[in-house]
Design a protein around this motif. Structure first.
Motif, PDB file in Angstrom:
ATOM      1  N   GLU A  75       0.827  -1.207   0.000  1.00 57.11           N
ATOM      2  CA  GLU A  75       0.000   0.000   0.000  1.00 57.11           C
ATOM      3  C   GLU A  75       0.863   1.259   0.000  1.00 57.11           C
ATOM      4  O   GLU A  75       0.551   2.239  -0.668  1.00 57.11           O
ATOM      5  CB  GLU A  75      -0.916  -0.017   1.219  1.00 57.11           C
ATOM      6  CG  GLU A  75      -1.978  -1.112   1.159  1.00 57.11           C
ATOM      7  CD  GLU A  75      -2.850  -1.126   2.411  1.00 57.11           C
ATOM      8  OE1 GLU A  75      -2.533  -0.329   3.323  1.00 57.11           O
ATOM      9  OE2 GLU A  75      -3.810  -1.905   2.460  1.00 57.11           O
ATOM     10  N   VAL A  76       1.936   1.245   0.785  1.00 52.74           N
ATOM     11  CA  VAL A  76       2.833   2.416   0.832  1.00 52.74           C
ATOM     12  C   VAL A  76       3.458   2.682  -0.529  1.00 52.74           C
ATOM     13  O   VAL A  76       3.568   3.827  -0.981  1.00 52.74           O
ATOM     14  CB  VAL A  76       3.930   2.190   1.899  1.00 52.74           C
ATOM     15  CG1 VAL A  76       5.024   3.240   1.777  1.00 52.74           C
ATOM     16  CG2 VAL A  76       3.329   2.227   3.296  1.00 52.74           C
ATOM     17  N   VAL A  77       3.860   1.600  -1.236  1.00 53.46           N
ATOM     18  CA  VAL A  77       4.442   1.762  -2.575  1.00 53.46           C
ATOM     19  C   VAL A  77       3.425   2.385  -3.518  1.00 53.46           C
ATOM     20  O   VAL A  77       3.738   3.297  -4.295  1.00 53.46           O
ATOM     21  CB  VAL A  77       4.931   0.386  -3.098  1.00 53.46           C
ATOM     22  CG1 VAL A  77       5.296   0.490  -4.571  1.00 53.46           C
ATOM     23  CG2 VAL A  77       6.134  -0.078  -2.300  1.00 53.46           C
ATOM     24  N   GLU A  78       2.177   1.882  -3.482  1.00 54.10           N
ATOM     25  CA  GLU A  78       1.143   2.431  -4.358  1.00 54.10           C
ATOM     26  C   GLU A  78       0.890   3.905  -4.045  1.00 54.10           C
ATOM     27  O   GLU A  78       0.769   4.720  -4.955  1.00 54.10           O
ATOM     28  CB  GLU A  78      -0.139   1.616  -4.183  1.00 54.10           C
ATOM     29  CG  GLU A  78      -0.013   0.188  -4.726  1.00 54.10           C
ATOM     30  CD  GLU A  78      -1.286  -0.620  -4.470  1.00 54.10           C
ATOM     31  OE1 GLU A  78      -2.179  -0.078  -3.781  1.00 54.10           O
ATOM     32  OE2 GLU A  78      -1.384  -1.761  -4.970  1.00 54.10           O
ATOM     33  N   ARG A  79       0.803   4.205  -2.740  1.00 55.64           N
ATOM     34  CA  ARG A  79       0.570   5.616  -2.373  1.00 55.64           C
ATOM     35  C   ARG A  79       1.746   6.494  -2.790  1.00 55.64           C
ATOM     36  O   ARG A  79       1.568   7.624  -3.219  1.00 55.64           O
ATOM     37  CB  ARG A  79       0.343   5.730  -0.856  1.00 55.64           C
ATOM     38  CG  ARG A  79      -1.009   5.226  -0.389  1.00 55.64           C
ATOM     39  CD  ARG A  79      -1.350   5.770   1.011  1.00 55.64           C
ATOM     40  NE  ARG A  79      -0.368   5.347   1.993  1.00 55.64           N
ATOM     41  CZ  ARG A  79      -0.469   4.252   2.726  1.00 55.64           C
ATOM     42  NH1 ARG A  79      -1.511   3.448   2.563  1.00 55.64           N
ATOM     43  NH2 ARG A  79       0.449   3.939   3.610  1.00 55.64           N
TER      44      ARG A  79
END
Length: 593
Positions: A75-79
């Motif tokens: 999720e952090v990578v996508e954000r």
């Protein structure tokens, strides 16, 4: 045939006695050696099972944690990717805004250059006119200075004349005083005439002085300003009027220029107002949001220090509960093998209240120092089961599916044994003489009245004495069984039991400890419930306070950025210039008035 029967019966009774003794010995070994070993092994087994279960739980939780961390990382990578795109778009917009601002700066610099040239031309013309006025005023000042010097000379002459006149008046006054003394007895008419003459002389002197001053060009007033010469006063007034007129003309010119500039700036502001309207609206919205958040924050009564103390107290109580729970569980594991009594309902709808339970669970030891003696008094009866009626005991034995052999004590048939009050008093008297104590064993335990018969059956016929000598004498004198605090037994039949004290008193001692721990656990649990309720309430307010504080800081930062952005736009600079020009106009108008 009868003699043979009697012989065999006696032989059988002896055999039964021997077997009973052997059985009692086996029961003692079972209770003192095998049962504690089994309890220890069961406890170790429970700890091992708990340890293995905890290991499996930890491994499972670790898998959950790894999976959770992996999901969060994705999720952090996508954000981060989405945020990078937004930052690039915002950067492109900012670069375009910078180019626009540079173009505006160049246009403004050209406008400033043209205005500077215009102002320079106007200043040169004004300077020439002011210089010619200054030359003419200098000439007039020289003339006024000459007239003032002449007037000063005249004033000095008039002052000398005045001093001579004053000296003459003084001499005359002295003479008159002398004449008055010599003419004290003169008539009233002469005195009146003399007074009128003096007043006339004073008036003449005053008029003479005024006339001379007027001729000399000196004012007759007494203050500093009126004491100056009239030409000097005229010159000063003329100078002040000229200065005021110059200032008025200058202020009028300034106001005229500033008014033109204000109109120009106001016109430019109207042109730029459309572009800055959205920023102004955003700033106003942020100001309102900041005020609302500040008002909400003021209504929240939250003290972080008090909440931290409450949270610390809650943690202390939780740790205390955990420690007490572990101790209680450990004692229950130790006592489970000895005090575990389970059964199935022998019939449908069986009333379980008729089964009171084990003797050990029906009593409480008042003083832990008596635990060893009381356990020796009770022996195996400590683990016997108390029921209301004999029929209930039979039902349990037949259909209760008991897990081990038990002895039933029916309250309706049991024959209790109790020491008489006379015997108890005699024993107490003997013990007191020997500086010891003696109590019936039943007085050293607490119990419910509905099981008194069973408790009297177990503890009613024995005395608990402090000291072997006192116990020996009391047993001999009262013919009553006596047990010392260390567990030594003196029997009226003459036997003395004692020796190893291993595991003596452990059951009742642990039961007393277990009861005390349960009492502490209940008290601490009640305190924890109150503190937890306060903590939950404080946590809710604290979370809201923290959230509102974060939102307020964010709103203040956004408002500061919006205000700065608005000030850096053309409209913002023009508005600032407009306010400055209006203030200058007001100052010039006030000064002119």
């Amino acid at each position: 045939g009868t003699r043979m029967y009697e012989t065999k019966r006696l032989a059988a009774l002896k055999t039964i006695d021997k077997k009973q003794m052997k059985l009692d010995e086996l029961n003692t070994i079972l209770a003192e050696e095998i049962t504690p070993t089994l309890e220890r092994l069961r406890g170790e087994k429970q700890h091992y099972l708990k340890w293995s279960k905890n290991g499996a739980d930890i491994e499972r939780f670790e898998r959950f944690v790894v999976a959770y961390d992996y999901t969060n990382a994705i999720e952090v990578v996508e954000r981060s990717e989405n945020g990078a795109k937004e930052v690039e778009e915002e950067l492109q917009k900012q670069e375009e805004a910078v180019v626009t601002c540079q173009n505006e700066i160049e246009a403004t610099e050209e406008e400033i250059s043209s205005l500077s040239e215009k102002l320079t031309g106007e200043f040169d013309g004004t300077h020439k006119s002011v210089k010619s006025n200054e030359e003419s005023m200098s000439k007039e000042l020289v003339k006024a200075t000459s007239a003032w010097q002449n007037s000063v000379t005249a004033v000095e002459d008039a002052t000398a004349d005045r001093d001579g006149a004053l000296k003459l008046v003084k001499e005359t006054s002295t003479l008159v005083s002398r004449k008055e003394k010599s003419l004290e007895k003169a008539t009233e008419s002469i005195a009146s005439l003399k007074k009128e003459m003096e007043e006339a002389e004073a008036e003449v002197t005053k008029l003479s002085n005024d006339y001379q001053n007027k001729c000399a060009g000196i004012a007759s007033g007494d203050d500093d300003e009126s004491a100056a010469t009239i030409p000097a006063q005229i010159a000063k007034a003329h100078s002040e009027a000229t200065t005021a007129e110059a200032k008025v003309k200058q202020n009028k010119m300034t106001i005229s220029k500033l008014t033109k500039s204000v109109k120009t700036v106001e016109k430019d502001m109207k042109k730029e107002e459309g572009t800055a309207r959205s920023l102004t609206k955003k700033r106003d919205m942020l100001q309102k949001k900041e005020a609302d958040l500040q008002a909400t924050l003021n209504t929240l009564t939250f003290d972080p220090e008090t909440f931290a103390k409450l949270e610390s107290h809650k943690k202390e109580l939780s740790d205390k509960i955990s420690g007490l729970s572990d101790k209680i569980s450990f004692l229950e594991d130790q006592l489970k093998a000895r005090l575990n009594f389970t059964y199935k309902d022998p019939v449908k709808g069986f009333d379980r209240s008729k089964v009171k339970g084990l003797i050990a669970r029906l009593i409480t030891v008042k003083n832990p120092n008596h635990a060893t003696a009381l356990e020796v008094v009770a022996k195996n009866k400590l683990y016997q089961v108390v029921v209301d009626e004999a029929i209930v005991g039979k039902a349990l034995l037949n259909k209760g599916k008991l897990q081990r052999r038990v002895t039933i004590i029916p309250l309706d048939k049991i024959q209790s044994r109790i020491i008489t009050s006379a015997t108890s008093q005699q024993a107490a008297s003997i013990a007191q003489k020997m500086k010891s104590t003696s109590y019936p064993a039943i007085e050293l335990v607490g119990f419910d009245e509905d099981v008194r018969a069973a408790i009297e059956y177990v503890f009613g016929g024995t005395l608990v004495v402090d000291g072997m000598d006192a116990a020996d004498k009391i047993c001999s004198m009262t013919r009553t069984k006596a047990v010392t605090l260390d567990g030594d037994v003196f029997d009226p039949a003459g036997t003395i039991s004692g020796g190893s004290k291993q595991n003596l008193g452990s059951t009742l001692g642990r039961l007393a400890e277990w009861a005390e721990l349960k009492k502490q656990f209940t008290s601490v649990e009640a305190d924890l419930a109150k503190v937890d309720a306060e903590w939950r309430s404080g946590k809710s307010v604290g979370e809201k306070h923290s959230r509102v504080t974060d939102e307020l800081e964010l709103a203040q930062a956004e408002l500061k950025a919006a205000t700065k952005h608005l000030g850096e736009t053309s409209f913002g600079r023009l508005k600032e210039q407009f306010e400055t020009l209006k203030q200058d106009i007001e100052n010039a108008t006030t000064e002119m008035e």
